[in-house]
Design a protein around this motif. Structure first.
Motif, PDB file in Angstrom:
ATOM      1  N   VAL A  63       0.835  -1.196   0.000  1.00 40.23           N
ATOM      2  CA  VAL A  63       0.000   0.000   0.000  1.00 40.23           C
ATOM      3  C   VAL A  63       0.873   1.252   0.000  1.00 40.23           C
ATOM      4  O   VAL A  63       1.993   1.243   0.505  1.00 40.23           O
ATOM      5  N   ALA A  64       0.341   2.314  -0.589  1.00 42.88           N
ATOM      6  CA  ALA A  64       1.023   3.610  -0.593  1.00 42.88           C
ATOM      7  C   ALA A  64      -0.039   4.700  -0.624  1.00 42.88           C
ATOM      8  O   ALA A  64      -1.070   4.544  -1.290  1.00 42.88           O
ATOM      9  N   VAL A  65       0.220   5.784   0.095  1.00 44.27           N
ATOM     10  CA  VAL A  65      -0.755   6.880   0.201  1.00 44.27           C
ATOM     11  C   VAL A  65      -0.029   8.211   0.117  1.00 44.27           C
ATOM     12  O   VAL A  65       1.049   8.385   0.701  1.00 44.27           O
ATOM     13  N   ALA A  66      -0.622   9.163  -0.600  1.00 41.95           N
ATOM     14  CA  ALA A  66      -0.103  10.531  -0.643  1.00 41.95           C
ATOM     15  C   ALA A  66      -1.164  11.461  -1.208  1.00 41.95           C
ATOM     16  O   ALA A  66      -1.860  11.105  -2.162  1.00 41.95           O
ATOM     17  N   ALA A  67      -1.320  12.623  -0.583  1.00 45.62           N
ATOM     18  CA  ALA A  67      -2.156  13.708  -1.113  1.00 45.62           C
ATOM     19  C   ALA A  67      -3.554  13.263  -1.526  1.00 45.62           C
ATOM     20  O   ALA A  67      -3.988  13.503  -2.651  1.00 45.62           O
ATOM     21  N   GLY A  68      -4.252  12.608  -0.617  1.00 46.61           N
ATOM     22  CA  GLY A  68      -5.632  12.244  -0.892  1.00 46.61           C
ATOM     23  C   GLY A  68      -5.816  11.109  -1.874  1.00 46.61           C
ATOM     24  O   GLY A  68      -6.899  10.921  -2.438  1.00 46.61           O
ATOM     25  N   LYS A  69      -4.762  10.329  -2.089  1.00 50.96           N
ATOM     26  CA  LYS A  69      -4.861   9.168  -2.989  1.00 50.96           C
ATOM     27  C   LYS A  69      -4.138   7.995  -2.357  1.00 50.96           C
ATOM     28  O   LYS A  69      -3.062   8.148  -1.773  1.00 50.96           O
ATOM     29  N   GLY A  70      -4.744   6.827  -2.461  1.00 54.16           N
ATOM     30  CA  GLY A  70      -4.115   5.622  -1.938  1.00 54.16           C
ATOM     31  C   GLY A  70      -4.224   4.494  -2.936  1.00 54.16           C
ATOM     32  O   GLY A  70      -5.172   4.435  -3.730  1.00 54.16           O
ATOM     33  N   VAL A  71      -3.235   3.598  -2.926  1.00 54.08           N
ATOM     34  CA  VAL A  71      -3.273   2.425  -3.800  1.00 54.08           C
ATOM     35  C   VAL A  71      -2.926   1.190  -2.988  1.00 54.08           C
ATOM     36  O   VAL A  71      -2.207   1.257  -1.988  1.00 54.08           O
ATOM     37  N   ALA A  72      -3.458   0.065  -3.429  1.00 51.74           N
ATOM     38  CA  ALA A  72      -3.091  -1.240  -2.868  1.00 51.74           C
ATOM     39  C   ALA A  72      -2.830  -2.159  -4.047  1.00 51.74           C
ATOM     40  O   ALA A  72      -3.686  -2.289  -4.932  1.00 51.74           O
ATOM     41  N   VAL A  73      -1.651  -2.763  -4.083  1.00 47.10           N
ATOM     42  CA  VAL A  73      -1.303  -3.686  -5.171  1.00 47.10           C
ATOM     43  C   VAL A  73      -1.129  -5.085  -4.596  1.00 47.10           C
ATOM     44  O   VAL A  73      -0.651  -5.250  -3.468  1.00 47.10           O
ATOM     45  N   GLU A  74      -1.512  -6.081  -5.365  1.00 50.40           N
ATOM     46  CA  GLU A  74      -1.308  -7.476  -4.960  1.00 50.40           C
ATOM     47  C   GLU A  74      -0.286  -8.115  -5.883  1.00 50.40           C
ATOM     48  O   GLU A  74      -0.502  -8.203  -7.090  1.00 50.40           O
ATOM     49  N   ILE A  75       0.821  -8.532  -5.288  1.00 54.08           N
ATOM     50  CA  ILE A  75       1.860  -9.233  -6.035  1.00 54.08           C
ATOM     51  C   ILE A  75       1.951 -10.642  -5.467  1.00 54.08           C
ATOM     52  O   ILE A  75       2.265 -10.827  -4.291  1.00 54.08           O
ATOM     53  N   ASN A  76       1.662 -11.618  -6.292  1.00 56.65           N
ATOM     54  CA  ASN A  76       1.633 -13.014  -5.826  1.00 56.65           C
ATOM     55  C   ASN A  76       2.937 -13.741  -6.138  1.00 56.65           C
ATOM     56  O   ASN A  76       3.589 -13.474  -7.142  1.00 56.65           O
ATOM     57  N   SER A  77       3.268 -14.659  -5.256  1.00 59.35           N
ATOM     58  CA  SER A  77       4.413 -15.538  -5.453  1.00 59.35           C
ATOM     59  C   SER A  77       3.948 -16.970  -5.212  1.00 59.35           C
ATOM     60  O   SER A  77       2.844 -17.189  -4.717  1.00 59.35           O
ATOM     61  N   GLU A  78       4.783 -17.931  -5.561  1.00 64.89           N
ATOM     62  CA  GLU A  78       4.399 -19.330  -5.390  1.00 64.89           C
ATOM     63  C   GLU A  78       4.493 -19.784  -3.936  1.00 64.89           C
ATOM     64  O   GLU A  78       3.717 -20.620  -3.498  1.00 64.89           O
ATOM     65  N   THR A  79       5.462 -19.233  -3.197  1.00 67.09           N
ATOM     66  CA  THR A  79       5.664 -19.676  -1.817  1.00 67.09           C
ATOM     67  C   THR A  79       5.757 -18.500  -0.863  1.00 67.09           C
ATOM     68  O   THR A  79       6.127 -17.390  -1.250  1.00 67.09           O
ATOM     69  N   ASP A  80       5.461 -18.755   0.386  1.00 67.11           N
ATOM     70  CA  ASP A  80       5.564 -17.729   1.416  1.00 67.11           C
ATOM     71  C   ASP A  80       7.026 -17.382   1.681  1.00 67.11           C
ATOM     72  O   ASP A  80       7.354 -16.287   2.125  1.00 67.11           O
ATOM     73  N   PHE A  81       7.922 -18.324   1.376  1.00 63.11           N
ATOM     74  CA  PHE A  81       9.354 -18.085   1.543  1.00 63.11           C
ATOM     75  C   PHE A  81       9.789 -16.880   0.712  1.00 63.11           C
ATOM     76  O   PHE A  81      10.541 -16.019   1.179  1.00 63.11           O
TER      77      PHE A  81
END
Length: 302
Positions: A63-81
């Motif tokens: 997540v990132a936020v600045a000046a009245g705007k926020g974004v959330a990105v989902e980046i997937n991987s195969e393992t939790d490692f």
């Protein structure tokens, strides 16, 4: 349709119903999982289940936020490692930063520049270095007078397994303070929508059908059945009111102070919640369950 043991297992895990009840529900509904869940709920054998609770995948929400705007990105991987890998975390932070600048869609962010390459090229390079498949799957953008973010199960600053954005209007300092509490509330309760007005009509209709069938069936088997007018005018509307209160953000009891609804808590603080986004890592991705014993046996046979 043939009902498999895996289907029965999935339904049991989703609803908490017994094995025979789960099997009967699937048989009665020709293997349709959603219809089987509703059938079990009508019979009082299961609670409402959210499909997202049945799926999982690895990776991180940035997540990132600045000046009245926020974004959330989902980046997937195969393992939790890999999700714990510093290079992967730096990649997530970088993509979130780019998304904050240009993000209106995943494709727009992929085409933007990160570290001298496009985001897509940077992601492909990371796959080659780390040796595991990764995908930039989702982007949520939220704008408002004040936007507050929160990550649950944080792996590093600004990233974790659940990312929440909340947009508020009103006094900025108060919005920042209570907005963080609202974001934590959303992470915990996962409301279906902001309010009754924004709730998907299909969801409401489905719930109404379940509650109507359940109330009529309970009444029919009661030793002292009530007049149908009472069922339709009192019991069913009461259950729907409870459903809306439990599943809309503004109607929910505020986890910090359950004596107030979220809407009341916002009003007392002099702010208004104008929108939110909640992104949980792996929502909607069915993980393939590997049967290791079967795989070994197959290898030996070969």
């Amino acid at each position: 349709m043939s009902i498999t043991a895996a289907m029965v297992k999935e339904l049991r895990e989703t609803t908490g119903a017994g094995m025979m009840d789960a099997k009967k529900a699937l048989v009665e509904n020709d293997g349709n999982m959603e219809a089987a869940i509703d059938w079990l709920r009508t019979k009082g054998l299961a609670k409402a289940a959210k499909k997202a609770d049945r799926v999982a995948a690895e990776g991180l929400i940035g997540v990132a936020v600045a000046a009245g705007k926020g974004v959330a990105v989902e980046i997937n991987s195969e393992t939790d490692f890999v999700a714990k890998n510093a290079d992967f975390q730096a990649l997530v932070a970088g993509i979130a930063g780019v998304a904050l600048e240009v993000g209106q869609s995943v494709e727009a962010v992929k085409a933007a520049t990160l570290n001298g390459k496009t985001v897509e090229e940077t992601l492909n390079s990371a796959i080659a270095v780390i040796g595991e498949n990764m995908t930039f799957r989702r982007l949520e953008v939220l704008e408002g007078e004040t936007v507050v973010s929160y990550v649950h199960n944080a792996a590093a600053e600004g990233m974790g397994k659940i990312g929440v954005l909340v947009a508020l209007s009103g006094d900025a300092a108060k919005a920042q303070e209570i907005g963080k509490q609202f974001a934590m509330h959303i992470a915990a309760t996962n409301p279906l929508s902001l309010s009754e007005a924004t709730l998907d009509p299909v969801v409401v209709e489905r719930e109404l059908a379940v509650q109507t069938a359940k109330a009529l069936e309970e009444n029919a088997s009661s030793a002292k059945p009530k007049p149908e007018q009472v069922i339709h005018n009192n019991i069913i509307p009461g259950r729907m009111k409870k459903f809306l209160a439990e599943n809309t953000l503004l109607g929910q009891a505020f986890v910090i102070n359950p004596d107030l609804t979220v809407e009341q808590a916002a009003k007392e603080a002099g702010v208004e919640i104008t929108g939110y986004a909640r992104v949980a890592c792996g929502e909607g991705i069915e993980k393939k369950e590997e049967d290791f014993a079967a795989e070994v046996a197959k290898t030996l046979q070969g």
